[in-house]
Design an enzyme around this catalytic site. Sequence first.
Site, PDB file in Angstrom:
ATOM      1  N   GLY A  92      43.837  42.564  53.728  1.00  0.00           N
ATOM      2  CA  GLY A  92      42.455  42.431  53.280  1.00  0.00           C
ATOM      3  C   GLY A  92      42.291  41.178  52.442  1.00  0.00           C
ATOM      4  N   CYS A  93      41.369  41.243  51.525  1.00  0.00           N
ATOM      5  CA  CYS A  93      41.072  40.100  50.665  1.00  0.00           C
ATOM      6  C   CYS A  93      42.270  39.754  49.789  1.00  0.00           C
ATOM      7  CB  CYS A  93      39.875  40.439  49.784  1.00  0.00           C
ATOM      8  SG  CYS A  93      39.491  39.175  48.572  1.00  0.00           S
ATOM      9  N   PHE A  94      42.646  38.487  49.768  1.00  0.00           N
ATOM     10  CA  PHE A  94      43.821  38.106  48.975  1.00  0.00           C
ATOM     11  C   PHE A  94      43.611  38.277  47.484  1.00  0.00           C
ATOM     12  CE2 PHE A  94      42.761  33.466  50.437  1.00  0.00           C
ATOM     13  CZ  PHE A  94      41.622  33.406  49.644  1.00  0.00           C
ATOM     14  N   TRP A  95      42.369  38.287  47.021  1.00  0.00           N
ATOM     15  CA  TRP A  95      42.125  38.508  45.591  1.00  0.00           C
ATOM     16  C   TRP A  95      42.652  39.875  45.161  1.00  0.00           C
ATOM     17  CZ3 TRP A  95      36.197  37.299  45.905  1.00  0.00           C
ATOM     18  CH2 TRP A  95      36.001  35.930  46.115  1.00  0.00           C
ATOM     19  N   CYS A  96      42.490  40.884  46.029  1.00  0.00           N
ATOM     20  CA  CYS A  96      42.943  42.243  45.704  1.00  0.00           C
ATOM     21  C   CYS A  96      44.462  42.311  45.621  1.00  0.00           C
ATOM     22  CB  CYS A  96      42.443  43.231  46.755  1.00  0.00           C
ATOM     23  SG  CYS A  96      40.654  43.433  46.800  1.00  0.00           S
TER      24      CYS A  96
END
Length: 192
Positions: free
Chosen positions: A25-29
């Site tokens: 998913g989103c790399f920020w997570c």
Amino acid sequence: MGEEEDRALGAEEVQEREVTTLGGGCFWCLEAVFEQLRGVESVVSGYSGGDVPDPSYKQVCRGTTGHAEVVQVTFDPQLITFREILEVFFDVHDPTTLNRQGADVGPQYRSVILYHDPRQKRIAEEVIEELDEKGRWDRPIVTEVVPFEVFYEAEDYHQEYYRDNPSQPYCQAIIAPKVDKFRKRHDYRLKS
């Protein structure tokens, strides 16, 4: 084979540092979770698994580069094993949804382990098989296990995004609950 084997590498195999590249998913997570894990020395957000050299975030978001949003995690295998890294990885995202995590949809959000050596490949396949056998999810795991080729670091504003932008709505609605869940389930693995 398992955790004991991972920790008891032969003298010629002892690594001071190990690198893995993961997409879920989103790399920020993923970055927000892995940077809190004991034994992890660095987490860099970026792109991998595609065929466009040095892509931009906008290019990757179009879903046409073949790249996934990933984190490249450097860790000390004497403090945390690759298997333990994967246990956290599978706990903080849904590996049963093809090309999506929640509202984030597209091949750039696929679940993927880009292994750096045959040992990582073997362990990744073993962990996936074990999780599928336990029936943790109602659907089978669709995480890709593919060889690592190249990593492109994401733009500076993506690095340490959650830490730098905790009030941002996406951070509050999506990342904060994921980090809280991780911290509760893995409190014994947190950096002090």
